[in-house]
Design an enzyme around this catalytic site. Structure first.
Site, PDB file in Angstrom:
ATOM      1  N   MET A  22       8.014 -10.708  -2.533  1.00 25.84           N
ATOM      2  CA  MET A  22       7.479  -9.597  -3.338  1.00 25.84           C
ATOM      3  C   MET A  22       6.046  -9.263  -2.933  1.00 25.84           C
ATOM      4  O   MET A  22       5.119  -9.445  -3.712  1.00 25.84           O
ATOM      5  CB  MET A  22       7.545  -9.966  -4.829  1.00 25.84           C
ATOM      6  N   GLN A  64      10.612  -2.659 -11.794  1.00 26.02           N
ATOM      7  CA  GLN A  64       9.203  -2.541 -12.185  1.00 26.02           C
ATOM      8  C   GLN A  64       8.879  -1.126 -12.629  1.00 26.02           C
ATOM      9  O   GLN A  64       8.315  -0.899 -13.705  1.00 26.02           O
ATOM     10  CB  GLN A  64       8.292  -2.910 -11.009  1.00 26.02           C
ATOM     11  N   THR A  95       3.133 -13.475  -6.179  1.00 25.07           N
ATOM     12  CA  THR A  95       2.768 -12.103  -6.466  1.00 25.07           C
ATOM     13  C   THR A  95       1.965 -12.097  -7.750  1.00 25.07           C
ATOM     14  O   THR A  95       2.287 -12.852  -8.684  1.00 25.07           O
ATOM     15  CB  THR A  95       4.018 -11.204  -6.638  1.00 25.07           C
ATOM     16  N   CYS A 209      -3.707  -8.338  -5.670  1.00 23.98           N
ATOM     17  CA  CYS A 209      -2.349  -8.106  -5.172  1.00 23.98           C
ATOM     18  C   CYS A 209      -2.266  -8.907  -3.884  1.00 23.98           C
ATOM     19  O   CYS A 209      -3.196  -8.854  -3.060  1.00 23.98           O
ATOM     20  CB  CYS A 209      -2.092  -6.628  -4.925  1.00 23.98           C
ATOM     21  N   THR A 210      -1.192  -9.637  -3.698  1.00 22.19           N
ATOM     22  CA  THR A 210      -1.144 -10.575  -2.576  1.00 22.19           C
ATOM     23  C   THR A 210      -1.082  -9.887  -1.210  1.00 22.19           C
ATOM     24  O   THR A 210      -1.246 -10.545  -0.187  1.00 22.19           O
ATOM     25  CB  THR A 210       0.045 -11.541  -2.733  1.00 22.19           C
ATOM     26  N   GLU A 211      -0.867  -8.566  -1.189  1.00 23.98           N
ATOM     27  CA  GLU A 211      -0.900  -7.841   0.097  1.00 23.98           C
ATOM     28  C   GLU A 211      -2.285  -7.316   0.472  1.00 23.98           C
ATOM     29  O   GLU A 211      -2.514  -6.982   1.642  1.00 23.98           O
ATOM     30  CB  GLU A 211       0.061  -6.636   0.065  1.00 23.98           C
TER      31      GLU A 211
END
Length: 243
Positions: A22, A64, A95, A209-211
Site C-alpha cells: 500500500m 478508501q 502505510t 505517507c510512506t511514498e
C-alpha cells in the site's frame, strides 16, 4: 549426534511482520531498510527474518475513496492474522493512511502492533519538536486518527497545508508515487509546501505517507524532515534485535 550451533544473530532475531502493498513501492523501501539495518547491526551475512503479506492496493484504494473503512479493516485484519500465523513476532502496517483502522486490526491479533505515529512521535520528542507540519494523503492530513494521536498522546501540535496544497500532495501520491513516477515538478511543489509550513510555525515536517521519501529527502531542504518509512523500519529493527 551432530550439534546445531546457532549464530549470535540467530539467537537475537525476532520475526518482523510486514503488512504491505500500500503501495508496493514503499513496501520495497521497508524491506530494503530493515534488511540493511539488521546487517549493519549484526554484521556478516545477517538479514532480517520477515513475514510479508502484500495486498492488492487497487482494492484498498477504491474502498478508501468510497469511505468504506470497515471493509478495508476486514481485508487487512485477515492479512494480519495470516502474518501472525506465519510466525511473526510483531506487526507493522506499512502505510500511514491505513493506521486509521489500526485499532480494529490490533483487536484481531495477539502480537504487538508497532504504530507508525508512535514511532514518529518518539523521534519528534527526542528532537524537542512541539509543533510539526504533516504531509500525507488527504485522509491522513484531514482526519483525526493520526493528528489527534500526536497531540493527545504526545502533546505535539500538528499543522497541515492549505486545502489546495493538500489536493496537490494527495494527487501526486496516488497518481505518481504509487506508480513509481518521480517528477522534478512535483518535487518543487512539495518543497514549496514544506517551506510554507515552516513559515506557518512548523519546527519540522513529517513525511506522513510512506511514498513521499521517494520524492523528497533531507538533502533537498534545510527544513528538518521526519521520514516515517525509515523511522518505522528502525522501530522494527530495534524490536527484532532486542534481548
Amino acid at each position: 549426534m551432530a550439534t546445531i550451533v546457532k549464530t549470535h544473530g540467530e539467537k537475537q532475531l525476532k520475526t518482523i511482520g510486514l503488512l504491505g502493498g500500500m503501495s508496493w513501492e514503499s513496501t520495497l523501501s521497508y524491506y530494503q531498510t530493515i534488511n540493511q539495518g539488521i546487517n549493519k547491526k549484526l554484521g556478516g551475512l545477517s538479514s532480517a527474518k520477515i513475514c510479508l503479506y502484500s495486498v492488492n492496493f487497487e482494492e484498498i484504494e477504491k474502498l478508501q475513496h468510497q469511505g468504506n473503512w470497515e471493509a478495508t479493516a476486514q481485508i487487512l485484519s485477515k492479512a494480519a492474522q495470516s502474518i501472525e500465523a506465519g510466525g511473526a513476532d510483531c506487526l507493522l502496517i506499512c502505510t500511514n493512511t491505513m493506521h486509521k483502522v489500526s485499532d480494529a486490526i490490533n483487536k484481531t491479533i495477539n502480537i504487538p502492533l508497532l504504530h507508525i505515529a508512535d514511532a514518529t512521535a518518539e523521534q519528534l520528542q527526542k528532537h524537542k519538536i512541539t509543533k510539526v507540519g504533516l504531509l500525507g494523503t488527504k485522509f491522513t492530513m484531514e482526519q483525526n486518527f493520526y493528528k489527534a494521536r500526536l497531540t493527545d498522546k504526545f502533546n505535539i501540535d500538528v499543522i497541515v497545508p492549505k486545502p489546495s496544497d493538500r489536493e496537490i500532495i494527495h494527487q501526486v501520491i496516488y497518481q505518481e508515487l504509487c506508480l513509481g513516477a518521480i517528477k522534478n515538478s512535483s518535487k518543487e511543489q512539495y518543497l514549496a509546501i514544506i517551506n510554507e509550513l515552516r513559515q506557518n510555525g512548523a519546527q519540522a515536517v513529517i513525511l506522513g505517507c510512506t511514498e513521499i521519501a521517494l520524492l523528497v529527502n533531507q538533502h533537498d531542504t534545510d527544513v528538518l524532515l521526519f521520514d516515517t518509512t525509515t523511522i518505522h523500519a528502525q522501530a522494527a529493527i530495534e524490536f527484532a534485535t532486542q534481548q
